[in-house]
Design an enzyme around this catalytic site. Structure first.
Site, PDB file in Angstrom:
ATOM      1  N   ARG A 221     -31.941 -10.307  29.703  1.00  0.00           N
ATOM      2  CA  ARG A 221     -32.684 -11.565  29.784  1.00  0.00           C
ATOM      3  C   ARG A 221     -33.412 -11.770  28.459  1.00  0.00           C
ATOM      4  NH1 ARG A 221     -33.377 -12.782  35.697  1.00  0.00           N
ATOM      5  NH2 ARG A 221     -31.339 -12.070  36.412  1.00  0.00           N
ATOM      6  N   GLU A 223     -35.824 -13.533  27.613  1.00  0.00           N
ATOM      7  CA  GLU A 223     -37.117 -14.185  27.780  1.00  0.00           C
ATOM      8  C   GLU A 223     -38.171 -13.472  26.939  1.00  0.00           C
ATOM      9  OE1 GLU A 223     -36.761 -13.007  31.701  1.00  0.00           O
ATOM     10  OE2 GLU A 223     -36.068 -14.927  32.477  1.00  0.00           O
ATOM     11  N   ARG A 229     -44.016  -6.074  33.915  1.00  0.00           N
ATOM     12  CA  ARG A 229     -42.917  -6.033  34.876  1.00  0.00           C
ATOM     13  C   ARG A 229     -41.622  -6.660  34.365  1.00  0.00           C
ATOM     14  NH1 ARG A 229     -46.078 -10.338  36.112  1.00  0.00           N
ATOM     15  NH2 ARG A 229     -44.951 -12.256  36.606  1.00  0.00           N
ATOM     16  N   HIS A 230     -41.587  -7.078  33.103  1.00  0.00           N
ATOM     17  CA  HIS A 230     -40.366  -7.644  32.540  1.00  0.00           C
ATOM     18  C   HIS A 230     -39.877  -6.825  31.351  1.00  0.00           C
ATOM     19  CE1 HIS A 230     -41.835 -11.420  34.483  1.00  0.00           C
ATOM     20  NE2 HIS A 230     -40.542 -11.596  34.694  1.00  0.00           N
ATOM     21  N   GLU A 362     -42.174  -9.189  42.546  1.00  0.00           N
ATOM     22  CA  GLU A 362     -40.866  -9.587  43.087  1.00  0.00           C
ATOM     23  C   GLU A 362     -39.871  -8.462  42.873  1.00  0.00           C
ATOM     24  OE1 GLU A 362     -39.019 -13.368  41.713  1.00  0.00           O
ATOM     25  OE2 GLU A 362     -37.147 -12.228  41.793  1.00  0.00           O
ATOM     26  N   SER A 365     -34.080 -11.071  44.709  1.00  0.00           N
ATOM     27  CA  SER A 365     -33.818 -12.464  45.069  1.00  0.00           C
ATOM     28  C   SER A 365     -32.417 -12.531  45.635  1.00  0.00           C
ATOM     29  CB  SER A 365     -33.879 -13.371  43.840  1.00  0.00           C
ATOM     30  OG  SER A 365     -35.200 -13.579  43.441  1.00  0.00           O
ATOM     31  N   ARG A 413     -37.981  -2.236  38.874  1.00  0.00           N
ATOM     32  CA  ARG A 413     -39.162  -2.642  39.665  1.00  0.00           C
ATOM     33  C   ARG A 413     -39.286  -1.808  40.930  1.00  0.00           C
ATOM     34  NH1 ARG A 413     -39.720  -9.058  39.058  1.00  0.00           N
ATOM     35  NH2 ARG A 413     -39.786  -9.118  36.772  1.00  0.00           N
TER      36      ARG A 413
HETATM   37  P1  ATP Z   1     -39.139 -12.960  37.701  1.00  0.00           P
HETATM   38  O1  ATP Z   1     -39.423 -14.257  38.408  1.00  0.00           O
HETATM   39  O2  ATP Z   1     -39.997 -11.824  38.147  1.00  0.00           O
HETATM   40  O3  ATP Z   1     -39.053 -13.112  36.212  1.00  0.00           O
HETATM   41  P2  ATP Z   1     -36.416 -13.575  38.323  1.00  0.00           P
HETATM   42  O4  ATP Z   1     -36.595 -14.369  39.566  1.00  0.00           O
HETATM   43  O5  ATP Z   1     -36.171 -14.271  37.041  1.00  0.00           O
HETATM   44  O6  ATP Z   1     -37.644 -12.548  38.164  1.00  0.00           O
HETATM   45  P3  ATP Z   1     -33.873 -12.734  39.335  1.00  0.00           P
HETATM   46  O7  ATP Z   1     -32.966 -13.550  38.498  1.00  0.00           O
HETATM   47  O8  ATP Z   1     -34.171 -13.199  40.707  1.00  0.00           O
HETATM   48  O9  ATP Z   1     -35.237 -12.509  38.547  1.00  0.00           O
HETATM   49  O10 ATP Z   1     -33.313 -11.229  39.317  1.00  0.00           O
HETATM   50  C1  ATP Z   1     -33.243 -10.391  40.459  1.00  0.00           C
HETATM   51  C2  ATP Z   1     -34.199  -9.219  40.326  1.00  0.00           C
HETATM   52  O11 ATP Z   1     -33.965  -8.515  39.108  1.00  0.00           O
HETATM   53  C3  ATP Z   1     -35.662  -9.603  40.269  1.00  0.00           C
HETATM   54  O12 ATP Z   1     -36.188  -9.805  41.554  1.00  0.00           O
HETATM   55  C4  ATP Z   1     -36.282  -8.415  39.572  1.00  0.00           C
HETATM   56  O13 ATP Z   1     -36.474  -7.324  40.470  1.00  0.00           O
HETATM   57  C5  ATP Z   1     -35.195  -8.009  38.586  1.00  0.00           C
HETATM   58  N1  ATP Z   1     -35.451  -8.610  37.271  1.00  0.00           N
HETATM   59  C6  ATP Z   1     -35.070  -9.818  36.844  1.00  0.00           C
HETATM   60  N2  ATP Z   1     -35.468 -10.047  35.582  1.00  0.00           N
HETATM   61  C7  ATP Z   1     -36.105  -8.948  35.181  1.00  0.00           C
HETATM   62  C8  ATP Z   1     -36.729  -8.552  33.961  1.00  0.00           C
HETATM   63  N3  ATP Z   1     -36.757  -9.358  32.894  1.00  0.00           N
HETATM   64  N4  ATP Z   1     -37.286  -7.315  33.899  1.00  0.00           N
HETATM   65  C9  ATP Z   1     -37.242  -6.499  34.975  1.00  0.00           C
HETATM   66  N5  ATP Z   1     -36.668  -6.808  36.149  1.00  0.00           N
HETATM   67  C10 ATP Z   1     -36.108  -8.014  36.259  1.00  0.00           C
HETATM   68 MG    MG Z   2     -35.909 -14.101  41.446  1.00  0.00          MG
END
Ligand code: ATP
Ligand code: MG
Length: 439
Positions: A221, A223, A229-230, A362, A365, A413
Site C-alpha cells: 500500500r 499510503e 498500525r500501518h 481494524e 474487511s 495486526r
Molecule cells: P485501514 O482502514 O486500517 O487503513 P483498510 O480498510 O485500508 O485498512 P483493507 O483494504 O480492508 O484495509 O485490508 C484488509 C486488512 O489488511 C485490514 O483490515 C488490515 O488488517 C490489513 N491492512 C490493510 N492495510 C494495511 C496497512 N497499510 N498496514 C497494515 N495492515 C494493513
Molecule cells: Mg478495511
C-alpha cells in the site's frame, strides 16, 4: 583472538534442553555471548540461543589456562561453541551450568555494539530496527515471532480443515483493486505495472474453479501513513469461498480467531509470559454492530459523523473505549466500500460488507461479492473506474462465476492483538514504512 570453523563440531542441545537431569553428560552448545563475569576464582559467561540461555562456568584450577584466557578476551554477542560437562548447580540461574572442556570462537562481535541486547539499557525503536539482528536475539522479540509462526500455522491448519486450498497469486499486477489505497508503480519491461494491493480479484476468480481458496502473502500500500498500525508492505490472510454469502465467512473468521487465541494460549505459554501478556479467549458469536448503530453510539459520546463517512481515527479510538475485544461492524454505506462488494437488494446505498474490529483496531474487511457482470460493470463506473481496464477480470464473469464471499485479515495486526504489542513495526521482521527501506 583466534577464530575457528565448525570443523566436525555439531550442536547436541539448545540451551533450554540442558537441564539438571543431564548432570555429568557432555554437551555441545552454540550461540551468542551474553554477560561475562570474573569473580577471581571463577570466570563465567552466559551463552544465548533462540531457545534461552545457559551459564558457562570456568573455575580456576578445574579448566585449562587457555580457556580462562579465551573468556578474558570474549566480547558480548560473539558467536561461540562450547563443548563441556553438565553440572547440577543450585546457585546457577537455571539450576544447571556447563564447565567447558573445549571452546571455539566462531565469529567475534564488534565492541561496543550499537545496542545493548540484554535489554538493560533501553534503545529506541529506530535504533533497534537499524540493528535488527541484535534486537531479534532478545527473548521478547523471539517470543513475538514464535507466536506469529504459530498464528500462521494454526490459520493454515484450520483453513485446510475447512476445505480451503492454499494458493499463490501474482504480486506484479496491471490494475488497482482497492481504489482507496495508492499503488506502487514498477517498471515491467516496456510497460508500467504495480505491486499488488490485495489478492482480491484473483482469489475471487479462483472460487469459480477451486471453490474455496486462501492465500497468506504480502500486500503493498503506497499510503503515506505514519501510524502505529500501518506499513507499506504487510501480510494478509485472504480467503474466498464459492456459494456462500458474508454470514458464512464471518462465521469462519470468528471460529478461526477463537482457534488461534486458544491455540496460542495452549502452545505459547512461555512466550506469553515473556511478553507479560494474559490472553483472553473471545467468545462466539462476536458482537455485531451495524454502521448506523456505530454512528448512533458515537453521537451519544459526543462524536457526530456524517452518514456515508468512513470511520476516522478518533471514531475508532472512541469505539475502542466502548468495545473491548473483537466485534463486527456490518451494513456499511456502499459508497465507502470497494466496487466488488454486493449492494443490498432494494436498498443499494448499503452493502453486504463487514469489518472485524478488535477494540480500536481494524483486523479484517470482507463481504459478499458481486458475481454478475452487469452489476460489476455498473459499480466500476459509479466508482469512477474504467471497465475497459478490468476486461481480463470481467470476462470471467461471462463464464458462470458462482456467488461468493470472503475477507482479508491483516496478519501483522492480528499479531499485535495476540502479543499485546502496540506498534506494528515490532511484529514485522524488517518493516517498510514511509521512511524505512533498509534493513
Ligand atoms: P485501514 O482502514 O486500517 O487503513 P483498510 O480498510 O485500508 O485498512 P483493507 O483494504 O480492508 O484495509 O485490508 C484488509 C486488512 O489488511 C485490514 O483490515 C488490515 O488488517 C490489513 N491492512 C490493510 N492495510 C494495511 C496497512 N497499510 N498496514 C497494515 N495492515 C494493513
Ligand atoms: Mg478495511
Amino acid at each position: 583472538m583466534k577464530t575457528s570453523g565448525l570443523g566436525d563440531w555439531r550442536r547436541t542441545h539448545f540451551t533450554s534442553q540442558v537441564v539438571p537431569e543431564l548432570e555429568g553428560a557432555e554437551v555441545v552448545v552454540m550461540g551468542y555471548v551474553g554477560n561475562i563475569r570474573d569473580l577471581g576464582s571463577l570466570k563465567f559467561f552466559t551463552l544465548h540461543d533462540r531457545e534461552g540461555y545457559l551459564q558457562i562456568t570456568a573455575p580456576k584450577g578445574k579448566v585449562g589456562e587457555e580457556i580462562l584466557a579465551w573468556i578474558d578476551q570474549l566480547t558480548p554477542q560473539s558467536c561461540v561453541a562450547v563443548r563441556g560437562r553438565v553440572i547440577r548447580a543450585r546457585q546457577a540461574p537455571r539450576g544447571v551450568e556447563v564447565v567447558p572442556l573445549e571452546v571455539k570462537l566462531l565469529n567475534p562481535a564488534l565492541s561496543p555494539l550499537p545496542l545493548e541486547p540484554t535489554g538493560k539499557i533501553k534503545s529506541n525503536l529506530d535504533t533497534r530496527l537499524d540493528s535488527r539482528l541484535l534486537d531479534l536475539r532478545r527473548p521478547r522479540q523471539v517470543a513475538i515471532f514464535k507466536i506469529k509462526h504459530e498464528i500462521v500455522r494454526i490459520a493454515r491448519d484450520f483453513l485446510t480443515r475447512k476445505g480451503f486450498l492454499e494458493v499463490q497469486t501474482p504480486k506484479i499486477v496491471a490494475t488497482a483493486t482497492e481504489s482507496g489505497a495508492a499503488l506502487f508503480p514498477v517498471t515491467y519491461f516496456e510497460r508500467e505495472a504495480f505491486l499488488s494491493q490485495s489478492p482480491q480479484l484473483y482469489k475471487e476468480v479462483l472460487t469459480g474453479c477451486f471453490d474455496r481458496v486462501f492465500e497468506i502473502g504480502p500486500i503493498f500500500r503506497a499510503e503515506e501513513h505514519d501510524t502505529p498500525r500501518h506499513l507499506n508492505e504487510t501480510t494478509s490472510i485472504d480467503l474466498e469461498a464459492a456459494f456462500v454469502s458474508q454470514e458464512e465467512v464471518m462465521g469462519i473468521l470468528e471460529e478461526m480467531l477463537v482457534e488461534i487465541f486458544t491455540g496460542i494460549r495452549e502452545r505459547c505459554g512461555g512466550e506469553l509470559r515473556t511478553l507479560e501478556r494474559t490472553l483472553e479467549i473471545p467468545e462466539k458469536p462476536f458482537p455485531r454492530l451495524t454502521y448506523d448503530e456505530v454512528l448512533r453510539r458515537l453521537e451519544e459520546h459526543g462524536l457526530k459523523l456524517r452518514w456515508g463517512e468512513d470511520l476516522p481515527t478518533p471514531a475508532e479510538r472512541k469505539l475502542g473505549e466502548l468495545m473491548r475485544g473483537p466485534y463486527f461492524i456490518t451494513e456499511w454505506p456502499t459508497s465507502i466500500k470497494p466496487f466488488y462488494i454486493m449492494p443490498r437488494e432494494g436498498r443499494e446505498e448499503v452493502c453486504e460488507a463487514f469489518d472485524l474490529m478488535y477494540g480500536e483496531l481494524e483486523l479484517a474487511s470482507g463481504g459478499t461479492r458481486i458475481h454478475r457482470e452487469e452489476l460489476l460493470t455498473r459499480r466500476l463506473r459509479e466508482k469512477g473506474l474504467k471497465p475497459e481496464n478490468f476486461e481480463s477480470h470481467l470476462k470471467n464473469f461471462r463464464y458462470g462465476m458462482p456467488p461468493h464471499a470472503g475477507f482479508g485479515l491483516g496478519l501483522d495486526r492480528l499479531t499485535m492483538v495476540v502479543t499485546g504489542v502496540s506498534n506494528i513495526r515490532e511484529v514485522v521482521l524488517f518493516p517498510r514504512d514511509r521512511g524505512r527501506l533498509t534493513p
